[in-house]
Write an enzyme that holds these catalytic residues in place. Structure first.
Site, mmCIF file in Angstrom:
data_model
loop_
_atom_site.group_PDB
_atom_site.id
_atom_site.type_symbol
_atom_site.label_atom_id
_atom_site.label_comp_id
_atom_site.label_asym_id
_atom_site.label_seq_id
_atom_site.Cartn_x
_atom_site.Cartn_y
_atom_site.Cartn_z
ATOM 1 N N SER A 146 0.783 -1.239 0.000
ATOM 2 C CA SER A 146 0.000 0.000 0.000
ATOM 3 C C SER A 146 0.810 1.280 0.000
ATOM 4 O O SER A 146 0.225 2.368 -0.092
ATOM 5 C CB SER A 146 -0.969 0.005 1.187
ATOM 6 N N TYR A 152 -10.775 1.958 5.708
ATOM 7 C CA TYR A 152 -9.764 1.613 4.706
ATOM 8 C C TYR A 152 -10.364 0.723 3.634
ATOM 9 O O TYR A 152 -10.946 -0.316 3.931
ATOM 10 C CB TYR A 152 -8.626 0.893 5.406
ATOM 11 N N SER A 153 -10.222 1.127 2.373
ATOM 12 C CA SER A 153 -10.757 0.344 1.263
ATOM 13 C C SER A 153 -9.875 0.512 0.038
ATOM 14 O O SER A 153 -9.724 1.615 -0.486
ATOM 15 C CB SER A 153 -12.193 0.769 0.927
ATOM 16 N N ASN A 154 -9.301 -0.588 -0.420
ATOM 17 C CA ASN A 154 -8.462 -0.548 -1.615
ATOM 18 C C ASN A 154 -9.244 -0.140 -2.860
ATOM 19 O O ASN A 154 -8.677 0.348 -3.835
ATOM 20 C CB ASN A 154 -7.812 -1.917 -1.815
ATOM 21 N N SER A 165 15.412 16.408 7.152
ATOM 22 C CA SER A 165 14.493 15.342 7.488
ATOM 23 C C SER A 165 15.273 14.088 7.849
ATOM 24 O O SER A 165 16.435 13.927 7.472
ATOM 25 C CB SER A 165 13.563 15.041 6.308
ATOM 26 N N GLY A 199 2.981 -0.744 3.896
ATOM 27 C CA GLY A 199 2.329 -1.648 2.963
ATOM 28 C C GLY A 199 2.429 -3.086 3.407
ATOM 29 O O GLY A 199 3.408 -3.500 4.017
ATOM 30 N N THR A 259 -11.575 -7.979 0.561
ATOM 31 C CA THR A 259 -12.316 -8.859 1.462
ATOM 32 C C THR A 259 -12.962 -10.018 0.720
ATOM 33 O O THR A 259 -13.177 -11.092 1.294
ATOM 34 C CB THR A 259 -13.410 -8.050 2.196
#
Length: 399
Positions: A106, A199-201, A369, A344, A166
């Site tokens: 992800s 959360y949804s792909n 950073s 991910g 899912t």
């Protein structure tokens, strides 16, 4: 992406050499320093102190049974150090490639969101325009209406769309993006648009389809010229259709059918089930470079970066206290402040990391950073093991 819910991933093993050998090595260094007496330079004493990142990776292998663990740490002065632990191939016992390529799951979402936001900056996409503006009539189902779901809802995971992952079958095969969307649209919405974070792909499959509709180019082409080539990410790519391999040196990824079952090699598989939500391959160092460039303003104009960093409270699969922006996650640090990244999870690999920012005196721009990314070669389903991966990110960023 806590993706393949039906697959079980758990493994226990022992690190080669064991704690006794490691303790002996540390003791030997300590004795050497002591014999040097007052003439020993400070560096000699520093050498005797174990590196917490290496210690953490070793523990993930020896205590949590992860076949391999890799890390890349970039300090505030731009120096990078890479780490490895475990073995790259359980069958041969080969070394873990230094900064080897892995499937990044992800983290792909952040790349997709960057392309969308670049197109927003170019006036080609409106964040608060409905999906129907770009994909008219495509998004319809039980409680689902593309005229009510905006581009912002997609990138923010507040669309209410069901997650197609899912409902995927056991086999990993070739999927077209529309196949993934069709699977999702067979199921009822989980909430009204804008009412709930979940959360949804599916959201990012739609974002990818919008990119392709607006640009008339493939998602892979847009990512390549807008991000990968622009930043010189030489070890990052979006696999071509049907490409099941990992091109460069890499540790193998593994999974188990059930707890206690043999580990199976999951390195070569068709990643198309992830597409714009999770298909990419990269290295820890390339991910550090990408997230650093993003957060320091090298990829987006200030207005779009500000939108990306505007967050809402998030839940699973992120840590307590995490907030989600537009393809970007803010996570609290134990030493104060937050780090920005995504993370991910995909069959065979798990990645976690992010970037902290020191702000310029006028607060308008970032200066230096610190960046960390960690990869392991199995999806931890043990929550305690997953917390230890996340804690190691925190340790590395708070050093």
């Amino acid at each position: 992406m806590r993706e393949q819910a039906k697959q079980k991933f758990h493994f226990s093993g022992q690190q080669r050499g064991g704690p006794r050998r490691a303790a002996s090595a540390v003791a030997a260094v300590a004795v050497g320093v002591m014999t040097m007496g007052a003439l020993a330079p400070p560096a000699a004493f520093a050498a005797a102190r174990p590196d917490p990142v290496q210690q953490g990776l070793n523990a993930l292998v020896s205590n949590d049974g992860m076949p391999a663990a890799l890390a890349s740490v970039k300090d505030r002065d731009g120096r990078t150090r890479t780490y490895t632990a475990g073995v790259g191939d359980l069958a041969t016992g080969s070394k873990v490639p230094d900064d080897g390529q892995v499937r990044i799951g992800s983290n792909t979402k952040t790349f997709t969101a960057v392309v969308v936001l670049q197109l927003v900056g170019e006036g080609k996409i409106g964040l608060d325009e409905p999906v129907d503006t770009y994909l008219p009539g495509l998004v319809r189902g039980k409680g689902i209406d593309g005229s009510r779901i905006t581009v912002r809802h997609l990138l923010q995971h507040t669309s209410g769309l069901p997650n197609y992952v899912t409902y995927l079958g056991e086999d990993i095969r070739r999927y077209e993006p529309r196949d993934l969307l069709d699977i999702a649209l067979q199921h009822e919405a989980v909430a009204d648009p804008g009412k709930k974070w979940e959360y949804s792909n599916t959201n990012y499959v739609l974002a990818g389809l919008i990119i392709e509709k607006v640009t008339r180019h493939s998602l892979a082409e847009e990512m390549d010229h807008r991000i990968i080539k622009r930043l010189g990410l030489r070890h990052t790519y979006f696999p071509a259709p049907g490409d099941v391999t990992i091109r460069e040196p890499h540790p193998k990824g593994y999974y188990q059918d059930a707890a206690g079952a043999p580990l199976r090699d999951a390195t070569e598989l068709d990643p198309s089930w992830g597409w714009a939500a999770g298909q990419m391959i990269s290295t820890n160092s390339d991910l550090n470079r990408f997230f650093t460039a993003l957060l320091t303003g090298d990829l987006l104009a200030p207005a779009q970066l500000a939108q990306m960093r505007t967050t809402v409270p998030a839940g699973f699969p992120f840590r307590s206290g995490a907030e989600y922006g537009l393809g970007l996650v803010s996570t609290p640090l134990s030493c104060g402040g937050v780090y920005w990244g995504h993370g991910g999870s995909t069959t065979g690999y798990e990645t976690r990391g992010g970037v902290t920012l020191d702000r310029h005196a006028d607060k308008s721009r970032a200066t230096k950073s610190r960046a960390v990314n960690i990869a392991v070669t199995i999806q931890p389903t043990d929550k305690a093991a997953m917390k230890r991966v996340e804690r190691l990110v925190d340790t590395a960023l708070c050093r």
